[in-house]
Design a protein around this motif. Sequence first.
Motif, short mmCIF file in Angstrom:
data_model
loop_
_atom_site.label_atom_id
_atom_site.label_comp_id
_atom_site.label_asym_id
_atom_site.label_seq_id
_atom_site.Cartn_x
_atom_site.Cartn_y
_atom_site.Cartn_z
N TYR A 139 0.83 -1.21 0.00
CA TYR A 139 0.00 0.00 0.00
C TYR A 139 0.86 1.26 0.00
O TYR A 139 0.61 2.20 -0.75
CB TYR A 139 -0.92 -0.02 1.23
N ARG A 140 1.89 1.26 0.85
CA ARG A 140 2.79 2.42 0.90
C ARG A 140 3.54 2.61 -0.42
O ARG A 140 3.81 3.74 -0.83
CB ARG A 140 3.79 2.26 2.06
N GLU A 141 3.84 1.50 -1.06
CA GLU A 141 4.57 1.58 -2.33
C GLU A 141 3.70 2.14 -3.46
O GLU A 141 4.14 2.97 -4.25
CB GLU A 141 5.09 0.19 -2.72
N HIS A 142 2.46 1.69 -3.53
CA HIS A 142 1.57 2.08 -4.62
C HIS A 142 0.82 3.38 -4.35
O HIS A 142 0.38 4.06 -5.30
CB HIS A 142 0.57 0.96 -4.92
N PHE A 143 0.65 3.71 -3.07
CA PHE A 143 -0.09 4.93 -2.72
C PHE A 143 0.73 5.74 -1.71
O PHE A 143 0.31 5.91 -0.55
CB PHE A 143 -1.47 4.59 -2.16
N PRO A 144 1.89 6.25 -2.11
CA PRO A 144 2.79 6.93 -1.17
C PRO A 144 2.22 8.22 -0.60
O PRO A 144 2.69 8.68 0.45
CB PRO A 144 4.04 7.20 -2.03
N GLN A 158 -0.82 8.65 0.48
CA GLN A 158 -1.89 8.38 1.44
C GLN A 158 -1.32 8.09 2.84
O GLN A 158 -0.22 7.53 2.96
CB GLN A 158 -2.72 7.18 0.99
N PRO A 159 -2.03 8.50 3.88
CA PRO A 159 -1.55 8.21 5.25
C PRO A 159 -1.63 6.72 5.54
O PRO A 159 -2.43 6.01 4.91
CB PRO A 159 -2.53 9.00 6.13
N PRO A 160 -0.84 6.22 6.47
CA PRO A 160 -0.90 4.79 6.81
C PRO A 160 -2.25 4.42 7.41
O PRO A 160 -2.92 5.25 8.03
CB PRO A 160 0.23 4.62 7.83
N ILE A 161 -2.64 3.20 7.21
CA ILE A 161 -3.92 2.70 7.74
C ILE A 161 -3.67 2.07 9.10
O ILE A 161 -3.02 1.03 9.20
CB ILE A 161 -4.55 1.68 6.79
#
Length: 277
Positions: free
Chosen positions: A218-223, A225-228
């Motif tokens: 998720y962090r790689e593809h949506f940098p 966006q805040p962490p879930i």
Amino acid sequence: VLPRQIRAVCWMPLVTSTFSARFDCEGRGYKYFFPRGNLDVELMRTACQDFVGTYDFRNFCKMDVGHGVLNYIRRINHVEINLVQKNEYDEFDMFCIDINGSAFLWHMIRSMMSILFIIGEKKEAPSIIKDLLDIEKYPNKPQYYLAHEIPLNLFFTKFREDVLGEDDLPINTEMANKWHFNEESFRKVIINLQEEWCLENVKATMIYEMVKSLQQDYREHFPDQPPIIRQNHTLSIDNKKTNYVNIEKRAVASSLDERLAHINRKRKIDLVERKDE
């Protein structure tokens, strides 16, 4: 003959026929387990100390007026939050709150935890606990959701030593609080819990590894966006809501006097109907 979820560790002789496992219990200790998630645990540690003491907890329980519970004053002797399991990612750290007191009200611990979760998410100031314990300031309980029941454990009980006999005279208390243990039964309980722990921990570890992998993707593809981080939201419906409403602005439940008046009216109506029959 007990189901797998219930095991007896020891037993105690009944020293008098008037002994009550409920009313002769003078001390109880509860544990409530929860993950860090996005909670400010240090803030919760500070706030939970405001529960210690003797207070009217009517705003931290479900008032059971229908069954004759009219006294909501209880004493909390000790509250403490401890880290019980450290994980690679801080949000997966597991904590336990220990709450010890003489007696508790219906849904009291779950109500206390609900408010602590709200404080931990910084949606309310820690002072909300003192405010809700002030019956003059909050004569009616603001409506809020209970914390989840699964993490709550009644962990220990302490029974009275000054047991009275049937003639209301103190009896020989050498038998009181003398628990009898059987090695084979004790061993079975430990083995049973080890097996339960193994299966449940394997499941938890599998899910943990899945979440770690997905979080990295998720962090790689949506940098941008805040962490879930929503681990603790499962335990608190209030914390799930995006449109949070402050406690002081919420609708309130009926007061104790209003509940008593309602019950008295209902009883009078029932009495009249019975006479008519």
